[in-house]
Structures are given as structure tokens and as C-alpha cells.
Design a protein around this motif. Sequence first.
Motif, PDB file in Angstrom:
ATOM      1  N   PHE A 160       0.836  -1.195   0.000  1.00  0.00           N
ATOM      2  CA  PHE A 160       0.000   0.000   0.000  1.00  0.00           C
ATOM      3  C   PHE A 160       0.871   1.245   0.000  1.00  0.00           C
ATOM      4  N   GLU A 161       0.435   2.273  -0.710  1.00  0.00           N
ATOM      5  CA  GLU A 161       1.102   3.572  -0.635  1.00  0.00           C
ATOM      6  C   GLU A 161       0.590   4.327   0.580  1.00  0.00           C
ATOM      7  N   LEU A 162       1.505   4.881   1.363  1.00  0.00           N
ATOM      8  CA  LEU A 162       1.149   5.650   2.549  1.00  0.00           C
ATOM      9  C   LEU A 162       1.097   7.141   2.233  1.00  0.00           C
ATOM     10  N   ALA A 163       0.517   7.907   3.138  1.00  0.00           N
ATOM     11  CA  ALA A 163       0.363   9.345   2.931  1.00  0.00           C
ATOM     12  C   ALA A 163       1.708  10.048   2.786  1.00  0.00           C
ATOM     13  N   ASN A 164       2.771   9.502   3.389  1.00  0.00           N
ATOM     14  CA  ASN A 164       4.096  10.123   3.302  1.00  0.00           C
ATOM     15  C   ASN A 164       4.869   9.714   2.053  1.00  0.00           C
ATOM     16  N   GLY A 165       4.218   8.947   1.167  1.00  0.00           N
ATOM     17  CA  GLY A 165       4.871   8.502  -0.054  1.00  0.00           C
ATOM     18  C   GLY A 165       5.601   7.182   0.069  1.00  0.00           C
ATOM     19  N   ASN A 166       5.744   6.675   1.291  1.00  0.00           N
ATOM     20  CA  ASN A 166       6.378   5.376   1.488  1.00  0.00           C
ATOM     21  C   ASN A 166       5.406   4.249   1.133  1.00  0.00           C
ATOM     22  N   VAL A 167       5.919   3.037   1.157  1.00  0.00           N
ATOM     23  CA  VAL A 167       5.118   1.859   0.817  1.00  0.00           C
ATOM     24  C   VAL A 167       5.130   0.893   1.990  1.00  0.00           C
ATOM     25  N   ALA A 168       3.938   0.489   2.426  1.00  0.00           N
ATOM     26  CA  ALA A 168       3.794  -0.484   3.508  1.00  0.00           C
ATOM     27  C   ALA A 168       3.464  -1.844   2.923  1.00  0.00           C
ATOM     28  N   TYR A 169       4.246  -2.833   3.309  1.00  0.00           N
ATOM     29  CA  TYR A 169       3.998  -4.217   2.899  1.00  0.00           C
ATOM     30  C   TYR A 169       3.544  -4.976   4.130  1.00  0.00           C
ATOM     31  N   LEU A 170       2.251  -5.318   4.181  1.00  0.00           N
ATOM     32  CA  LEU A 170       1.665  -6.017   5.318  1.00  0.00           C
ATOM     33  C   LEU A 170       1.681  -7.512   5.015  1.00  0.00           C
ATOM     34  N   ARG A 171       2.283  -8.301   5.920  1.00  0.00           N
ATOM     35  CA  ARG A 171       2.486  -9.726   5.646  1.00  0.00           C
ATOM     36  C   ARG A 171       2.005 -10.576   6.821  1.00  0.00           C
ATOM     37  N   ASN A 172       1.389 -11.687   6.476  1.00  0.00           N
ATOM     38  CA  ASN A 172       0.865 -12.613   7.473  1.00  0.00           C
ATOM     39  C   ASN A 172       1.962 -13.445   8.116  1.00  0.00           C
ATOM     40  N   CYS A 173       1.721 -13.819   9.362  1.00  0.00           N
ATOM     41  CA  CYS A 173       2.478 -14.863  10.059  1.00  0.00           C
ATOM     42  C   CYS A 173       1.523 -16.037  10.245  1.00  0.00           C
ATOM     43  N   GLU A 174       1.730 -17.097   9.446  1.00  0.00           N
ATOM     44  CA  GLU A 174       0.836 -18.261   9.505  1.00  0.00           C
ATOM     45  C   GLU A 174       1.279 -19.205  10.618  1.00  0.00           C
ATOM     46  N   ASP A 175       1.288 -18.684  11.823  1.00  0.00           N
ATOM     47  CA  ASP A 175       1.730 -19.455  12.976  1.00  0.00           C
ATOM     48  C   ASP A 175       0.713 -20.546  13.300  1.00  0.00           C
ATOM     49  N   ARG A 176       1.198 -21.767  13.493  1.00  0.00           N
ATOM     50  CA  ARG A 176       0.341 -22.910  13.807  1.00  0.00           C
ATOM     51  C   ARG A 176       0.643 -23.484  15.189  1.00  0.00           C
ATOM     52  N   ALA A 177       1.166 -22.674  16.069  1.00  0.00           N
ATOM     53  CA  ALA A 177       1.499 -23.152  17.408  1.00  0.00           C
ATOM     54  C   ALA A 177       0.242 -23.606  18.147  1.00  0.00           C
ATOM     55  N   PRO A 178       0.348 -24.667  18.926  1.00  0.00           N
ATOM     56  CA  PRO A 178      -0.787 -25.062  19.772  1.00  0.00           C
ATOM     57  C   PRO A 178      -1.139 -23.950  20.754  1.00  0.00           C
ATOM     58  N   ALA A 179      -2.341 -24.005  21.248  1.00  0.00           N
ATOM     59  CA  ALA A 179      -2.815 -22.973  22.170  1.00  0.00           C
ATOM     60  C   ALA A 179      -1.868 -22.839  23.356  1.00  0.00           C
ATOM     61  N   GLY A 180      -1.426 -21.603  23.608  1.00  0.00           N
ATOM     62  CA  GLY A 180      -0.596 -21.315  24.770  1.00  0.00           C
ATOM     63  C   GLY A 180       0.822 -21.819  24.690  1.00  0.00           C
ATOM     64  N   ALA A 181       1.265 -22.249  23.517  1.00  0.00           N
ATOM     65  CA  ALA A 181       2.609 -22.818  23.384  1.00  0.00           C
ATOM     66  C   ALA A 181       3.340 -22.167  22.214  1.00  0.00           C
ATOM     67  N   PRO A 182       3.765 -20.913  22.374  1.00  0.00           N
ATOM     68  CA  PRO A 182       4.417 -20.224  21.262  1.00  0.00           C
ATOM     69  C   PRO A 182       5.698 -20.926  20.828  1.00  0.00           C
ATOM     70  N   GLN A 183       5.959 -20.858  19.524  1.00  0.00           N
ATOM     71  CA  GLN A 183       7.191 -21.387  18.974  1.00  0.00           C
ATOM     72  C   GLN A 183       8.275 -20.318  19.037  1.00  0.00           C
ATOM     73  N   GLN A 184       9.481 -20.660  18.628  1.00  0.00           N
ATOM     74  CA  GLN A 184      10.614 -19.750  18.782  1.00  0.00           C
ATOM     75  C   GLN A 184      10.364 -18.404  18.128  1.00  0.00           C
ATOM     76  N   PHE A 185       9.746 -18.394  16.931  1.00  0.00           N
ATOM     77  CA  PHE A 185       9.556 -17.150  16.206  1.00  0.00           C
ATOM     78  C   PHE A 185       8.079 -16.806  16.019  1.00  0.00           C
ATOM     79  N   SER A 186       7.259 -17.233  16.980  1.00  0.00           N
ATOM     80  CA  SER A 186       5.864 -16.788  17.024  1.00  0.00           C
ATOM     81  C   SER A 186       5.809 -15.308  17.393  1.00  0.00           C
ATOM     82  N   ILE A 187       4.699 -14.652  17.096  1.00  0.00           N
ATOM     83  CA  ILE A 187       4.482 -13.265  17.530  1.00  0.00           C
ATOM     84  C   ILE A 187       4.038 -13.295  18.987  1.00  0.00           C
ATOM     85  N   ARG A 188       4.890 -12.827  19.864  1.00  0.00           N
ATOM     86  CA  ARG A 188       4.606 -12.918  21.304  1.00  0.00           C
ATOM     87  C   ARG A 188       3.968 -11.659  21.879  1.00  0.00           C
TER      88      ARG A 188
END
Length: 470
Positions: free
Chosen positions: A100-128
Amino acid sequence: MTMNRRSFLTSGSALAVATAFGSTLLGATAGPASAAPPAPGGGRPGAGYGPLRPTAPRGGGPEYLAVPAGFTYSVHGITGAPMSGYDHPHPHQLDGAAAFELANGNVAYLRNCEDRAPAGAPQQFSIRDRTNAYDARAYGGVTTLEFDRNLNHVVRESIVLTGTTVNCAGGIVSVDGVQGWMTCEETTVGPANGFEQKHGYTYFVPAAAEGPVRAEPFRQMGRFAHEAVAQDAAGVVYLTEDQGDTSGFYRYLPDDRSLRTGRLQMLAVDGQPTFTAFTGQQQGATFPVTWVDIAIPDPELPAQPRTAVQGRTLGAAYFNRLEGIWAGAGTMTFASTSGGAARRGQIWQYDIARQTLSMIFESTGSDVLDSPDNLVVTPRGGIILCEDDASGDGDTHPLAPGLTDVNRLIGLSADAQPFELVVNRFNDAELAGAAFSPDGRTLFFNVFGNGAAGQGFTVALRGPWNAGPL
């Protein structure tokens, strides 16, 4: 298969079928609201951009990719690398995305983290980060890489959605007049699986978000194994489902611009109830369609029937693993990952005005196209398909020695001719999140990775787009 995967089909119909807008079938997909404007100059239709060669990123490093001559790329947001402004690193399992183009002229790239960690058990590079988390026991979400206006450097790295899970793909939508990324959960887990909340929904992140937004599910858009979404000019949202060979294609008719309430429907082929799309179809075939209402869009599973089962009871069509979708000028183009006689993938297109469904391409084998997932319609009307090699046939590639089930970006020209654009020669991870910068000159995409440090990252690919059919 062990043959050289650069040996592509040279036959196949041109599919120059006029749409209601007077364009070729594939050319009609490039819509101003969803695809970047074309770069100046004309293009040479035909056989892609020439032979690929192993290439290191700008600034040096491993030869992650094979790309055509004249193309260069840079690598950003590497899994496990420090994330600026945070006390934990970039996440893993990088999937669907948009730019997406932002108001300041920069570009934002929004990307998913398809984390499949079990409930309450984050993996090393999960979003904590738990800020505004929808579910404190879920560790997927969305991060942003903000590039400067010249797309040379990342100037901001942000976590913008937390507490979701299995964020596979999504799409560009507007909510209350604000454009952004709608991320989708490809699962229907819930409290029975140890989570605090039910999952299987879509969530909205404004393009300009700089921190975690409040994660609120759009429940009326359905609870199912969501893959991707796209929105047409009238505000209708189209959704794909990745549920094996019982996957539905949906549309959501919102009551207003908030998208919070509305009617969920599933596609059916007119005159052919319970149509099976993934076998016995011919490339170029077109079918009139109708839509059936889903009475319970947010079912209590398993006590109530899945949305696709509800639709099938009313005659709706089944596809095999619907994944990427892109909105164009009056069309919706979407991928069936394992559809077709060879089970290597189909590309479908829905014409909104004509209410017709066309099968515009079907792969005949792994060398041609193997398991298309995310896709993007290019600024000049071709299609780029991200492979997620799900066939498990052990195919190899001369440009990726030592790897099997190699993944590529496959271009599909406006006359439905496939060709290789990029080969992932670094690992066997899928490619995902293809999206053009607003000026149409840079293609972003993700190497999904395997969960380990350094194995996943975002690519910014530049090249002479006008020298070929995309």
C-alpha cells in the motif's frame, strides 16, 4: 518428475474471449482499484523474460533465487533477525501479503504470520506481543515492513495484529472508507482445542497502522478455513476456502461500509446442482452461476454444519483447495491449488456482470505449474502464481540442486501461456504474498521458510517488466 521444469506447454487455447468490458479474458483482470498502474511503455507478448540464472541479492549474499537477466532483488524482514523497536525477532511462516502507498509517499507491505502453534505454546519465532490480542493463547498475526518511497530501505518494522492463528492469506479491502489488509484464519479451532476464543474468521488492519490494532473478527463473513479475500468496486467481498475437495467460493454482501453485517452466499452453477469443479472440466469452459444463502455463517462446530456443507445441501459447487484471489475490472480471478485432472492446479475467473464462471487455465503437470497458491494480477493484465508444491511428487529443478518439490513464481500471460519467472533455489519453502508496489515497478513476495532462523524472508524484485508479457 525429473525432467527439466523449464520445458513448458507450448500449446493451449489463446482464450481471447471478450468480456463485458471488451478485453481479453485475462487482460480484463487488471482493475484500477486493486492492481497497480502500468509502467510506461509496451510489452512483448510471448515466452516470458528469458532463461533464469542463479542470482545473489543486491548488496551480496547467497544466491537465494534464480531470476531472468536484468532482474535484481533485495531481501528484508528475515525470520529470526532482530525486529527494529521490539525485543523479539521477525516472525516465521510468512504467507499472504499486500502493498500500500502511505500518505508520506512510502510503501507499507503487510504480511501474514501463519503461525500454527498449539494454544498457549508459542514457537521460537511466534508473535509474542499480546497488545490488543484477540486470543492471548494464539500467536499468529500480521507485521508491516515500511519501505522508503524509493523502495531501497525498510524504515519501519511493526507488529500490527496479534492473537490470531494460522493467518494464511487475505486481501485488499476498504472498511468505513479506510483501505487496508484483511487477514484470514485457515482453521476453525477454538476452546475445545485450548484457545480462549473461536477461530476461523477474517480481521482488518488499516494500511497505515503502526502498532497492534484491536483484533475484531468479522463473524458474518463466515467461520471456515479461510484462505483469501478480494473486494469489488461495489464493496462486495469474495472469499476462498481451503478445505480439500469440499471447498466453497463465497461472496459477502455487506449492509454498509463497515462490513460488520451482511449476507454470506456460496457459488452454485446454474442448472448443475452440486457441481464438482475440480475434475472433468475443460480449459476455456464457461458456466452461468447463481448464489445460495448460508443460513448459519458462524456455526458452532461440530454441532452445526460447516458453511460449505450448508451450501452444498442447496446445490452449491465444490472446488479443491481454493487459495489466492485477486479483484480486477469486473472479474475475480482465483486459484484451485489441487484442482484438475493432474491435480496440479486450476485458475478460475468469475465475471461479475455476466454472472459466469470460467476455467481459464489447468496445469497438465508439475513442470507446467505445481500447486498454485497466492496470486496477483499484474499491472498489464497477466497473472503471477505462487507455488506451494503440495503434490509431494519429488520433482527437481536444475537451478535448485539438492532440492525436491521446488517452488517457483509462474507467470501466466494474457493469452494463458505459462512460464517461469522465479525459482526458489534456497530451500523447499513455498512462495507467497506476491504484490506489486503502487508504481508497478517492484514485485514483493515472501519465502515462507520452515520455522528456522534465516529460512523465511521478504523479497523486493525489480526488472524490465515491459520486456515481457507481464
